[in-house]
Design an enzyme around this catalytic site. Structure first.
Site, PDB file in Angstrom:
ATOM      1  N   ARG A 124       0.822  -1.175  -0.100  1.00  0.00           N
ATOM      2  CA  ARG A 124      -0.002  -0.161  -0.124  1.00  0.00           C
ATOM      3  C   ARG A 124       0.817   1.309  -0.198  1.00  0.00           C
ATOM      4  O   ARG A 124       1.873   1.469   0.457  1.00  0.00           O
ATOM      5  CB  ARG A 124      -0.869   0.111   1.234  1.00  0.00           C
ATOM      6  N   LEU A 125       0.392   2.350  -0.793  1.00  0.00           N
ATOM      7  CA  LEU A 125       1.217   3.435  -0.900  1.00  0.00           C
ATOM      8  C   LEU A 125       1.417   4.171   0.387  1.00  0.00           C
ATOM      9  O   LEU A 125       2.490   4.890   0.762  1.00  0.00           O
ATOM     10  CB  LEU A 125       0.526   4.181  -1.857  1.00  0.00           C
ATOM     11  N   ALA A 126       0.433   4.039   1.358  1.00  0.00           N
ATOM     12  CA  ALA A 126       0.609   4.905   2.525  1.00  0.00           C
ATOM     13  C   ALA A 126       1.852   4.500   3.231  1.00  0.00           C
ATOM     14  O   ALA A 126       2.358   5.267   3.966  1.00  0.00           O
ATOM     15  CB  ALA A 126      -0.696   4.766   3.528  1.00  0.00           C
ATOM     16  N   LYS A 127       2.439   3.279   3.081  1.00  0.00           N
ATOM     17  CA  LYS A 127       3.673   2.613   3.961  1.00  0.00           C
ATOM     18  C   LYS A 127       4.576   3.087   2.976  1.00  0.00           C
ATOM     19  O   LYS A 127       6.016   2.757   3.388  1.00  0.00           O
ATOM     20  CB  LYS A 127       3.228   1.178   3.972  1.00  0.00           C
ATOM     21  N   ARG A 128       4.508   3.487   1.589  1.00  0.00           N
ATOM     22  CA  ARG A 128       5.856   3.566   0.901  1.00  0.00           C
ATOM     23  C   ARG A 128       5.551   4.758  -0.052  1.00  0.00           C
ATOM     24  O   ARG A 128       5.388   4.641  -1.273  1.00  0.00           O
ATOM     25  CB  ARG A 128       5.822   2.212   0.118  1.00  0.00           C
TER      26      ARG A 128
END
Ligand code: GLU
Length: 280
Positions: A247-251
Site C-alpha cells: 500500500r502506498l501509505a506505507k511507501r
C-alpha cells in the site's frame, strides 16, 4: 442534491493514492456539493503545515470544493479539532440510548482509535464479549469522564450494505469486528464517532474513501442506526499499490503530490499515469 466529502488527516504530505481517491470523490460529487473536512483530532501526529499543504496540493491538482476550512460554508467549522462540543453532544445521544458503555482497556488500543483504522492495522483482536460491562453500565454518567467508551455490537448480526464500487458487502458483528471505541479517556472522540457525527452534521449523502475502510463502514452503520440517522451511501475506491503490492501509505517516498509536482509531473499524470512512470 448530492453532497460528497474529502476528509484528509494532516499527518504528512498527501500522496498519489490520496490524490486519486479524492479526485474520484470530487468527480462523483461534481453535480452536487463537495465538502472538505480536516480530520486533525490526533494532535500528536497532525500538523497545521500538513493541513495547509493538503489544501494547496489538492488545489494544484484541480480539485474544487465549495465548503471547507479555506472557503467556509454553512456547516463549519470544517476542522475536527474545532468541533469538540458537537462530538460531546453525540456522545450524550449515544449514552442516552444505552448503546455504549465505559470500559478500561490498554493504552495501545486507545492510541490507535483516533485515526481511521486503515487495512492491515485493522486486524486488531476482537474485543472479547466477556470483558463487556453489564447492560446499563454508565447509564448515570453525565460526562464521558476520564474513561474510554465502547459501542456494544449486536453479536452474530450481519451488517450488510451495497458499495457503489465494491458491490455487496457483509460483516458479522462479534466475529469480524467487536465492541469498538467511540470515546477516549483523554476527552476526545474516537474516529468512528467523529466521522459519523460530521458526515451527518455536514449532510453528506455519499462517502467516497479507500477500500481499506470497508470494515469501518460496518461499525459506522451501527452508529447511524443507534443515533436514528439516515446513513449515506458508500463508494470505496480500490487501493493503489506499488509494484510489490504494498500500500502506498506505507511507501510514499517519491510519490507525494508535492514531490511529483517538483519533479515536473502534471496534475493529469499524478491522477492517471502508471506508478512506474511517476517513479521514473
Ligand atoms: N481522515 C480519515 C483518513 O484519512 C478519513 C477516513 C474517511 O474518509 O472516513 O483516513
Amino acid at each position: 442534491m448530492s453532497r460528497g466529502r474529502i476528509a484528509p488527516t494532516p499527518t504528512g504530505y498527501l500522496h498519489v493514492g490520496h490524490a486519486r481517491t479524492f479526485a474520484l470523490a470530487a468527480d462523483r460529487a461534481a453535480s452536487g456539493t463537495l465538502v472538505y473536512r480536516t480530520e486533525d483530532l490526533d494532535a500528536g501526529r497532525c500538523r497545521p503545515e500538513f493541513a495547509a499543504a493538503a489544501i494547496e496540493d489538492l488545489c494544484w491538482l484541480g480539485l474544487k470544493w465549495t465548503e471547507g476550512p479555506d472557503v467556509g460554508g454553512p456547516h463549519g467549522p470544517y476542522v475536527q479539532s474545532q468541533r469538540l462540543t458537537w462530538f460531546r453532544d453525540v456522545w450524550q445521544r449515544l449514552q442516552a440510548t444505552g448503546a455504549i458503555y465505559p470500559c478500561d482497556k490498554s493504552r495501545k488500543d486507545v492510541e490507535r482509535s483516533l485515526t481511521a483504522p486503515h487495512a492491515e492495522d485493522d486486524a486488531e483482536p476482537i474485543f472479547p464479549a466477556a470483558l463487556r460491562a453489564p447492560v446499563g453500565a454508565g447509564q448515570d454518567a453525565r460526562e464521558p469522564g476520564p474513561t474510554n467508551w465502547r459501542f456494544r455490537v449486536p453479536d452474530g448480526e450481519t451488517i450488510a450494505f451495497v458499495d457503489a464500487l465494491q458491490g455487496p458487502q457483509a460483516f458479522v458483528a462479534g466475529r469480524d469486528f467487536g465492541d469498538f471505541l467511540v470515546w477516549r479517556k483523554d476527552g476526545l472522540p474516537a474516529y468512528e464517532l467523529a466521522v459519523v457525527a460530521d458526515d451527518h452534521a455536514m449532510g453528506i449523502t455519499e462517502v467516497v474513501r479507500g477500500a481499506d475502510l470497508l470494515l469501518s463502514t460496518a461499525r459506522q452503520l451501527l452508529l447511524y442506526r443507534a443515533l436514528g440517522w439516515a446513513a449515506p451511501s458508500w463508494a470505496h475506491a480500490p487501493l493503489i499499490v506499488d509494484a510489490e503490492g504494498k500500500r502506498l501509505a506505507k511507501r510514499s517516498a517519491g510519490l507525494s503530490i508535492r514531490e511529483l509536482r517538483q519533479k515536473g509531473k502534471t496534475p493529469e499524470e499524478v491522477l492517471m499515469a502508471p506508478l512506474r512512470q511517476l517513479l521514473g
